[in-house]
Scaffold this motif. Structure first.
Motif, PDB file in Angstrom:
ATOM      1  N   MET A   1      19.254  -2.912  -2.357  1.00 32.37           N
ATOM      2  CA  MET A   1      19.688  -1.911  -3.320  1.00 32.37           C
ATOM      3  C   MET A   1      19.687  -0.509  -2.709  1.00 32.37           C
ATOM      4  SD  MET A   1      20.843  -1.436  -6.223  1.00 32.37           S
ATOM      5  CE  MET A   1      20.941  -0.463  -7.651  1.00 32.37           C
ATOM      6  N   SER A   2      18.734  -0.231  -1.833  1.00 30.49           N
ATOM      7  CA  SER A   2      18.685   1.111  -1.244  1.00 30.49           C
ATOM      8  C   SER A   2      19.911   1.370  -0.375  1.00 30.49           C
ATOM      9  CB  SER A   2      17.400   1.313  -0.450  1.00 30.49           C
ATOM     10  OG  SER A   2      17.387   0.478   0.691  1.00 30.49           O
ATOM     11  N   SER A   3      20.481   0.304   0.228  1.00 28.24           N
ATOM     12  CA  SER A   3      21.677   0.507   1.037  1.00 28.24           C
ATOM     13  C   SER A   3      22.854   0.945   0.166  1.00 28.24           C
ATOM     14  CB  SER A   3      22.029  -0.758   1.815  1.00 28.24           C
ATOM     15  OG  SER A   3      22.206  -1.848   0.938  1.00 28.24           O
ATOM     16  N   ILE A   4      22.939   0.420  -1.045  1.00 21.85           N
ATOM     17  CA  ILE A   4      24.012   0.807  -1.961  1.00 21.85           C
ATOM     18  C   ILE A   4      23.842   2.275  -2.359  1.00 21.85           C
ATOM     19  CG2 ILE A   4      24.963   0.397  -4.277  1.00 21.85           C
ATOM     20  CD1 ILE A   4      25.778  -1.689  -2.206  1.00 21.85           C
TER      21      ILE A   4
ATOM     22  N   GLN B   1      29.011  -4.879   8.611  1.00 16.67           N
ATOM     23  CA  GLN B   1      28.549  -5.726   9.711  1.00 16.67           C
ATOM     24  C   GLN B   1      27.211  -6.384   9.390  1.00 16.67           C
ATOM     25  OE1 GLN B   1      28.596  -2.963  12.976  1.00 16.67           O
ATOM     26  NE2 GLN B   1      30.771  -3.295  13.369  1.00 16.67           N
ATOM     27  N   GLN B   2      26.397  -5.743   8.553  1.00 15.99           N
ATOM     28  CA  GLN B   2      25.102  -6.322   8.179  1.00 15.99           C
ATOM     29  C   GLN B   2      25.275  -7.513   7.248  1.00 15.99           C
ATOM     30  OE1 GLN B   2      22.355  -5.175   9.829  1.00 15.99           O
ATOM     31  NE2 GLN B   2      24.011  -4.032  10.808  1.00 15.99           N
ATOM     32  N   ASP B   3      26.395  -7.587   6.560  1.00 15.12           N
ATOM     33  CA  ASP B   3      26.742  -8.703   5.682  1.00 15.12           C
ATOM     34  C   ASP B   3      25.671  -8.983   4.619  1.00 15.12           C
ATOM     35  OD1 ASP B   3      28.599 -10.583   4.850  1.00 15.12           O
ATOM     36  OD2 ASP B   3      27.710 -12.182   6.048  1.00 15.12           O
ATOM     37  N   VAL B   4      25.105  -7.894   4.079  1.00 18.62           N
ATOM     38  CA  VAL B   4      24.093  -8.027   3.029  1.00 18.62           C
ATOM     39  C   VAL B   4      24.750  -7.969   1.650  1.00 18.62           C
ATOM     40  CG1 VAL B   4      22.041  -6.941   2.022  1.00 18.62           C
ATOM     41  CG2 VAL B   4      22.312  -7.053   4.501  1.00 18.62           C
ATOM     42  N   HIS B   5      25.793  -7.155   1.532  1.00 15.25           N
ATOM     43  CA  HIS B   5      26.502  -6.981   0.266  1.00 15.25           C
ATOM     44  C   HIS B   5      27.963  -7.374   0.457  1.00 15.25           C
ATOM     45  CE1 HIS B   5      23.065  -4.867  -1.369  1.00 15.25           C
ATOM     46  NE2 HIS B   5      23.085  -4.050  -0.339  1.00 15.25           N
ATOM     47  N   PRO B   6      28.593  -7.867  -0.593  1.00 16.77           N
ATOM     48  CA  PRO B   6      30.020  -8.203  -0.481  1.00 16.77           C
ATOM     49  C   PRO B   6      30.860  -6.943  -0.237  1.00 16.77           C
ATOM     50  CG  PRO B   6      29.168  -8.697  -2.702  1.00 16.77           C
ATOM     51  CD  PRO B   6      28.039  -8.168  -1.898  1.00 16.77           C
ATOM     52  N   PRO B   7      31.928  -7.093   0.531  1.00 16.75           N
ATOM     53  CA  PRO B   7      32.791  -5.935   0.807  1.00 16.75           C
ATOM     54  C   PRO B   7      33.300  -5.252  -0.456  1.00 16.75           C
ATOM     55  CG  PRO B   7      33.415  -7.790   2.194  1.00 16.75           C
ATOM     56  CD  PRO B   7      32.381  -8.289   1.227  1.00 16.75           C
ATOM     57  N   GLN B   8      33.544  -6.021  -1.520  1.00 14.99           N
ATOM     58  CA  GLN B   8      34.039  -5.438  -2.763  1.00 14.99           C
ATOM     59  C   GLN B   8      33.027  -4.457  -3.360  1.00 14.99           C
ATOM     60  OE1 GLN B   8      33.757  -8.684  -2.097  1.00 14.99           O
ATOM     61  NE2 GLN B   8      35.765  -9.631  -2.304  1.00 14.99           N
ATOM     62  N   LEU B   9      31.746  -4.808  -3.294  1.00 14.35           N
ATOM     63  CA  LEU B   9      30.704  -3.915  -3.813  1.00 14.35           C
ATOM     64  C   LEU B   9      30.599  -2.660  -2.953  1.00 14.35           C
ATOM     65  CD1 LEU B   9      28.402  -3.276  -5.773  1.00 14.35           C
ATOM     66  CD2 LEU B   9      26.878  -4.608  -4.271  1.00 14.35           C
ATOM     67  N   LEU B  10      30.694  -2.820  -1.644  1.00  9.38           N
ATOM     68  CA  LEU B  10      30.642  -1.663  -0.749  1.00  9.38           C
ATOM     69  C   LEU B  10      31.846  -0.752  -0.976  1.00  9.38           C
ATOM     70  CD1 LEU B  10      29.387  -3.432   2.497  1.00  9.38           C
ATOM     71  CD2 LEU B  10      28.049  -2.008   0.914  1.00  9.38           C
TER      72      LEU B  10
END
Length: 140
Positions: free
Chosen positions: A1-4, A31-40
């Motif tokens: 969550m902190s990355s978002i 590149q970290q592939d933690v969150h879906p690209p759509q959310l990013l």
């Protein structure tokens, strides 16, 4: 969550009159592939759009508070001339470095409707982040 939240904050600040960029952070998170690209994409677009709208709000406030002063900075005057010449669709280019932030401020000064500014600024910024994601090799 902190990355978002970090991406949102970086995107917001990158779209204000402060210097900064958020594309590198977006690519790193992809590149970290933690969150879906759509959310990013949504996070970066929302943050960057709200940052642009904060510049619009400053321009609107300055026009109401100090109408006789005018815009002093040369980039802001040039942006106001562009809006006068090409109309509000020029806000689709608010993502451009150096000229984008003054465009948002000048649009507020010129009285471009908030709802129209939101759609145009958000569309341009969303498209830019979609291209960044696509160039990074990820898919939306």
């Amino acid at each position: 969550m902190s990355s978002i939240l970090t991406l949102f904050g970086s995107s917001f600040l990158a779209s204000t009159l402060l210097p900064g960029g958020s594309e590198a952070l977006l690519i790193w998170y992809l590149q970290q592939d933690v969150h879906p690209p759509q959310l990013l994409w949504l996070t970066a677009t929302l943050g960057n759009t709200l940052g642009g709208l904060s510049s619009w709000l400053i321009g609107w406030w300055l026009a109401k508070r100090f109408p006789e002063k005018g815009l002093k900075d040369q980039r802001q005057r040039q942006a106001l001339e562009r809006i006068g010449r090409y109309g509000s669709p020029v806000l689709l280019f608010s993502w451009l470095p150096i000229v984008g932030d003054p465009l948002c401020l000048a649009a507020g000064w010129a009285g471009v409707r908030f709802s129209l500014a939101t759609v145009l600024i958000g569309s341009g910024k969303g498209l830019r982040y979609a291209v960044v994601i696509w160039l990074s090799g990820a898919a939306l």
